[in-house]
Design a protein around this motif. Structure first.
Motif, mmCIF file in Angstrom:
data_model
loop_
_atom_site.group_PDB
_atom_site.id
_atom_site.type_symbol
_atom_site.label_atom_id
_atom_site.label_comp_id
_atom_site.label_asym_id
_atom_site.label_seq_id
_atom_site.Cartn_x
_atom_site.Cartn_y
_atom_site.Cartn_z
ATOM 1 N N ASN A 1 0.803 -1.215 0.000
ATOM 2 C CA ASN A 1 0.000 0.000 0.000
ATOM 3 C C ASN A 1 0.841 1.273 0.000
ATOM 4 O O ASN A 1 0.320 2.375 -0.083
ATOM 5 C CB ASN A 1 -0.956 0.012 1.196
ATOM 6 C CG ASN A 1 -2.057 1.051 1.059
ATOM 7 O OD1 ASN A 1 -2.226 1.920 1.909
ATOM 8 N ND2 ASN A 1 -2.815 0.994 -0.018
ATOM 9 N N LEU A 2 2.162 1.124 0.069
ATOM 10 C CA LEU A 2 3.045 2.281 -0.066
ATOM 11 C C LEU A 2 3.129 2.743 -1.526
ATOM 12 O O LEU A 2 3.657 3.807 -1.814
ATOM 13 C CB LEU A 2 4.445 1.943 0.466
ATOM 14 C CG LEU A 2 4.521 1.804 1.991
ATOM 15 C CD1 LEU A 2 5.810 1.123 2.416
ATOM 16 C CD2 LEU A 2 4.392 3.166 2.669
ATOM 17 N N LEU A 3 2.629 1.921 -2.435
ATOM 18 C CA LEU A 3 2.542 2.314 -3.842
ATOM 19 C C LEU A 3 1.307 3.179 -4.043
ATOM 20 O O LEU A 3 0.209 2.815 -3.622
ATOM 21 C CB LEU A 3 2.439 1.072 -4.723
ATOM 22 C CG LEU A 3 2.193 1.313 -6.216
ATOM 23 C CD1 LEU A 3 3.438 1.862 -6.883
ATOM 24 C CD2 LEU A 3 1.752 0.033 -6.917
ATOM 25 N N GLY A 4 1.496 4.332 -4.694
ATOM 26 C CA GLY A 4 0.379 5.222 -4.988
ATOM 27 C C GLY A 4 -0.051 5.090 -6.431
ATOM 28 O O GLY A 4 -0.445 4.025 -6.879
ATOM 29 N N LYS A 5 0.086 6.157 -7.180
ATOM 30 C CA LYS A 5 -0.288 6.136 -8.596
ATOM 31 C C LYS A 5 0.752 5.343 -9.375
ATOM 32 O O LYS A 5 1.954 5.455 -9.121
ATOM 33 C CB LYS A 5 -0.384 7.561 -9.125
ATOM 34 C CG LYS A 5 -1.109 7.672 -10.459
ATOM 35 C CD LYS A 5 -1.422 9.122 -10.788
ATOM 36 C CE LYS A 5 -2.249 9.215 -12.069
ATOM 37 N NZ LYS A 5 -2.617 10.611 -12.376
ATOM 38 N N CYS A 6 0.296 4.550 -10.330
ATOM 39 C CA CYS A 6 1.218 3.668 -11.063
ATOM 40 C C CYS A 6 0.718 3.461 -12.488
ATOM 41 O O CYS A 6 -0.488 3.319 -12.715
ATOM 42 C CB CYS A 6 1.349 2.328 -10.347
ATOM 43 S SG CYS A 6 2.378 1.131 -11.212
ATOM 44 N N THR A 7 1.650 3.435 -13.438
ATOM 45 C CA THR A 7 1.328 3.151 -14.828
ATOM 46 C C THR A 7 2.380 2.202 -15.400
ATOM 47 O O THR A 7 3.574 2.457 -15.272
ATOM 48 C CB THR A 7 1.324 4.437 -15.684
ATOM 49 O OG1 THR A 7 0.449 5.396 -15.093
ATOM 50 C CG2 THR A 7 0.874 4.136 -17.107
ATOM 51 N N ILE A 8 1.927 1.100 -15.987
ATOM 52 C CA ILE A 8 2.838 0.241 -16.741
ATOM 53 C C ILE A 8 2.901 0.837 -18.139
ATOM 54 O O ILE A 8 1.911 0.858 -18.861
ATOM 55 C CB ILE A 8 2.352 -1.221 -16.757
ATOM 56 C CG1 ILE A 8 2.158 -1.705 -15.312
ATOM 57 C CG2 ILE A 8 3.341 -2.109 -17.498
ATOM 58 C CD1 ILE A 8 3.365 -1.540 -14.417
ATOM 59 N N THR A 9 4.067 1.341 -18.500
ATOM 60 C CA THR A 9 4.182 2.229 -19.658
ATOM 61 C C THR A 9 4.527 1.528 -20.964
ATOM 62 O O THR A 9 4.111 1.964 -22.034
ATOM 63 C CB THR A 9 5.237 3.308 -19.376
ATOM 64 O OG1 THR A 9 6.463 2.662 -18.963
ATOM 65 C CG2 THR A 9 4.773 4.250 -18.285
ATOM 66 N N SER A 10 5.320 0.457 -20.905
ATOM 67 C CA SER A 10 5.713 -0.182 -22.165
ATOM 68 C C SER A 10 6.105 -1.636 -21.954
ATOM 69 O O SER A 10 6.465 -2.052 -20.852
ATOM 70 C CB SER A 10 6.868 0.584 -22.824
ATOM 71 O OG SER A 10 8.015 0.565 -22.007
ATOM 72 N N LEU A 11 6.019 -2.365 -23.057
ATOM 73 C CA LEU A 11 6.399 -3.778 -23.092
ATOM 74 C C LEU A 11 7.004 -4.043 -24.466
ATOM 75 O O LEU A 11 6.387 -3.736 -25.483
ATOM 76 C CB LEU A 11 5.169 -4.651 -22.850
ATOM 77 C CG LEU A 11 5.332 -6.171 -22.802
ATOM 78 C CD1 LEU A 11 4.246 -6.782 -21.923
ATOM 79 C CD2 LEU A 11 5.289 -6.803 -24.195
ATOM 80 N N PHE A 12 8.226 -4.569 -24.468
ATOM 81 C CA PHE A 12 8.883 -4.806 -25.761
ATOM 82 C C PHE A 12 9.782 -6.034 -25.662
ATOM 83 O O PHE A 12 10.267 -6.383 -24.578
ATOM 84 C CB PHE A 12 9.686 -3.578 -26.193
ATOM 85 C CG PHE A 12 10.704 -3.107 -25.180
ATOM 86 C CD1 PHE A 12 12.001 -3.604 -25.179
ATOM 87 C CD2 PHE A 12 10.361 -2.174 -24.216
ATOM 88 C CE1 PHE A 12 12.931 -3.174 -24.250
ATOM 89 C CE2 PHE A 12 11.284 -1.742 -23.272
ATOM 90 C CZ PHE A 12 12.577 -2.242 -23.299
ATOM 91 N N PRO A 13 10.015 -6.717 -26.789
ATOM 92 C CA PRO A 13 10.863 -7.918 -26.770
ATOM 93 C C PRO A 13 12.323 -7.567 -26.583
ATOM 94 O O PRO A 13 12.797 -6.524 -27.047
ATOM 95 C CB PRO A 13 10.617 -8.546 -28.148
ATOM 96 C CG PRO A 13 10.188 -7.409 -29.008
ATOM 97 C CD PRO A 13 9.455 -6.460 -28.123
ATOM 98 N N LEU A 14 13.037 -8.438 -25.875
ATOM 99 C CA LEU A 14 14.477 -8.270 -25.708
ATOM 100 C C LEU A 14 15.178 -8.911 -26.900
ATOM 101 O O LEU A 14 14.935 -10.073 -27.218
ATOM 102 C CB LEU A 14 14.940 -8.925 -24.405
ATOM 103 C CG LEU A 14 14.539 -8.182 -23.131
ATOM 104 C CD1 LEU A 14 14.651 -9.089 -21.925
ATOM 105 C CD2 LEU A 14 15.392 -6.938 -22.934
ATOM 106 N N LYS A 15 16.058 -8.181 -27.539
ATOM 107 C CA LYS A 15 16.691 -8.671 -28.750
ATOM 108 C C LYS A 15 18.171 -9.003 -28.561
ATOM 109 O O LYS A 15 18.759 -9.737 -29.331
ATOM 110 C CB LYS A 15 16.572 -7.608 -29.861
ATOM 111 C CG LYS A 15 15.130 -7.277 -30.237
ATOM 112 C CD LYS A 15 14.429 -8.457 -30.880
ATOM 113 C CE LYS A 15 13.047 -8.057 -31.377
ATOM 114 N NZ LYS A 15 12.318 -9.195 -31.954
ATOM 115 N N GLU A 16 18.795 -8.424 -27.529
ATOM 116 C CA GLU A 16 20.239 -8.565 -27.402
ATOM 117 C C GLU A 16 20.638 -9.952 -26.918
ATOM 118 O O GLU A 16 19.940 -10.595 -26.149
ATOM 119 C CB GLU A 16 20.771 -7.516 -26.423
ATOM 120 C CG GLU A 16 20.118 -7.616 -25.052
ATOM 121 C CD GLU A 16 20.563 -6.523 -24.099
ATOM 122 O OE1 GLU A 16 21.537 -6.749 -23.369
ATOM 123 O OE2 GLU A 16 19.933 -5.459 -24.112
#
Length: 374
Positions: free
Chosen positions: A297-312
């Motif tokens: 509950n110490l987390l307030g506002k949150c947004t998962i902003t991006s998701l992308f494949p790892l290529k390296e």
């Protein structure tokens, strides 16, 4: 869940009977129905989704989470039983509202237990403790007489920097928990690791094998991840800490090839024995060197902003993705414009190094820097 499961299987059996009745004069024989039941009950679960019934493997995230949590609970109870005769420790608290001294139980009482003797507000807002000058998890038992300091998101100077790191590391673990629960059960999510938190990078991250190739989530799907993070925050779940031996850690993560490799590598390069530190929030268990914040509950506002494949890297699976997000602590408020700037910064690919399959040579100092599931 069991009733829903049986109901779904019953629907499938009814559907199969109807097919036999239409295509056969006599209908299904007893042997044919036994064969159908065997296939359904022994090998898979059926999940109804648009377009038909999808087979869910026996090894799926809900089953695995329950198993890991059960093993975690058993080991925690075993360690508690082994404490033996309870001794007392003196805890000298220096902080608001006033300095106090507590007499607590050695190897049982935690800094969080101490906050219950101070005030509910303190217990709610503290992120992490400092015990005799060492950063200490709020739910880690006290081992000796000590001086206690409590750190929050309103701490100053170097303490605030450390608290920020702990907050972002904890957000990463919460993201791992969300990834395991957000997908339908027929998609087995195999978590990889979370690089060490770097506030300057603009986002917290978790690398995971989603078993999906070339997947690009739409905005609605990304909002589901964000909503699940907020639901986890509202649950106010403690970050429980447990130190276990390598054998138990391998048993707990025997369904995850990445975690097993990491456990073996940590043990191989460890100078302090064969112990592995685990954390749990709800039923979700993960590896981390910690420390973590006190509760979700110490987390307030949150947004998962991006998701992308790892290529390296040549050893990286095509279904490994990096998921990243941004957050502000509970009780902190930003206007829409200011938070939008943070969100836009968090959409840029986080260039934190990916901790590979660990078949490469990695020193203990590198493990600490890269932070396996930090």
């Amino acid at each position: 869940m069991g009733r829903i499961f049986l109901s779904k299987l019953g629907a499938v059996l009814t559907k199969q009977k109807r097919w036999f009745n239409i295509h056969s004069v006599k209908g299904p024989t007893q042997e044919e129905m036994r064969s159908i039941r065997k296939d359904l009950y022994e090998n898979l679960i059926q999940e109804k989704i648009p377009g038909g019934l999808i087979a869910i493997p026996e090894i799926n995230n809900p089953v695995i989470q329950a198993k890991r949590s059960t093993l975690f609970t058993k080991e925690k109870e075993r360690q508690l039983r082994n404490v033996g005769r309870i001794a007392k420790v003196t805890v000298e608290y220096d902080g608001l509202p006033k300095p106090q001294t507590f007499l607590m139980n050695k190897f049982i009482s935690t800094p969080y237990d101490c906050t219950k003797h101070i005030s509910d507000t303190v217990a709610l807002n503290v992120v992490v403790a400092e015990v005799n000058g060492e950063i200490w998890d709020m739910h880690k038992p006290l081992e000796s007489d000590c001086k206690l300091k409590l750190l929050s998101m309103k701490s100053r100077d170097k303490d605030l920097f450390r608290v920020n790191q702990i907050f972002w590391r904890s957000c990463s673990m919460m993201l791992g928990a969300v990834l395991e629960k957000a997908f339908r059960d027929h998609i087995y999510i195999e978590l990889h690791s979370s690089p060490s938190p770097n506030v300057r990078s603009g986002s917290f991250i978790y690398d995971a094998d989603l078993k999906l190739q070339n997947w690009t989530p739409n905005s609605d799907e990304m909002r589901v991840f964000s909503a699940e993070m907020i639901k986890l925050a509202y649950a106010k779940l403690p970050f429980e800490r447990l130190e276990v031996n390598t054998e138990l850690a391998l048993e707990i993560f025997d369904d995850n090839k990445y975690k097993k490799d990491q456990i073996l590598q940590i043990t191989k390069n460890s100078t302090s024995g064969n112990s592995i530190v685990l954390y749990r929030i709800g039923d979700f268990v993960d590896i981390s060197r910690g420390p973590m914040m006190s509760h979700t509950n110490l987390l307030g506002k949150c947004t998962i902003t991006s998701l992308f494949p790892l290529k390296e890297g040549k050893d990286i699976s095509e279904t490994l993705y990096r998921v990243q997000g941004v957050a502000i602590p509970n009780g902190f408020h930003l206007n829409h414009f200011a938070y939008g700037l943070i969100e836009n910064r968090g959409k840029k690919p986080n260039e934190a190094p990916f901790l590979g399959m660990l078949n490469e040579r990695v020193t203990q100092s590198e493990l600490n820097m890269e932070a396996i599931a930090a």
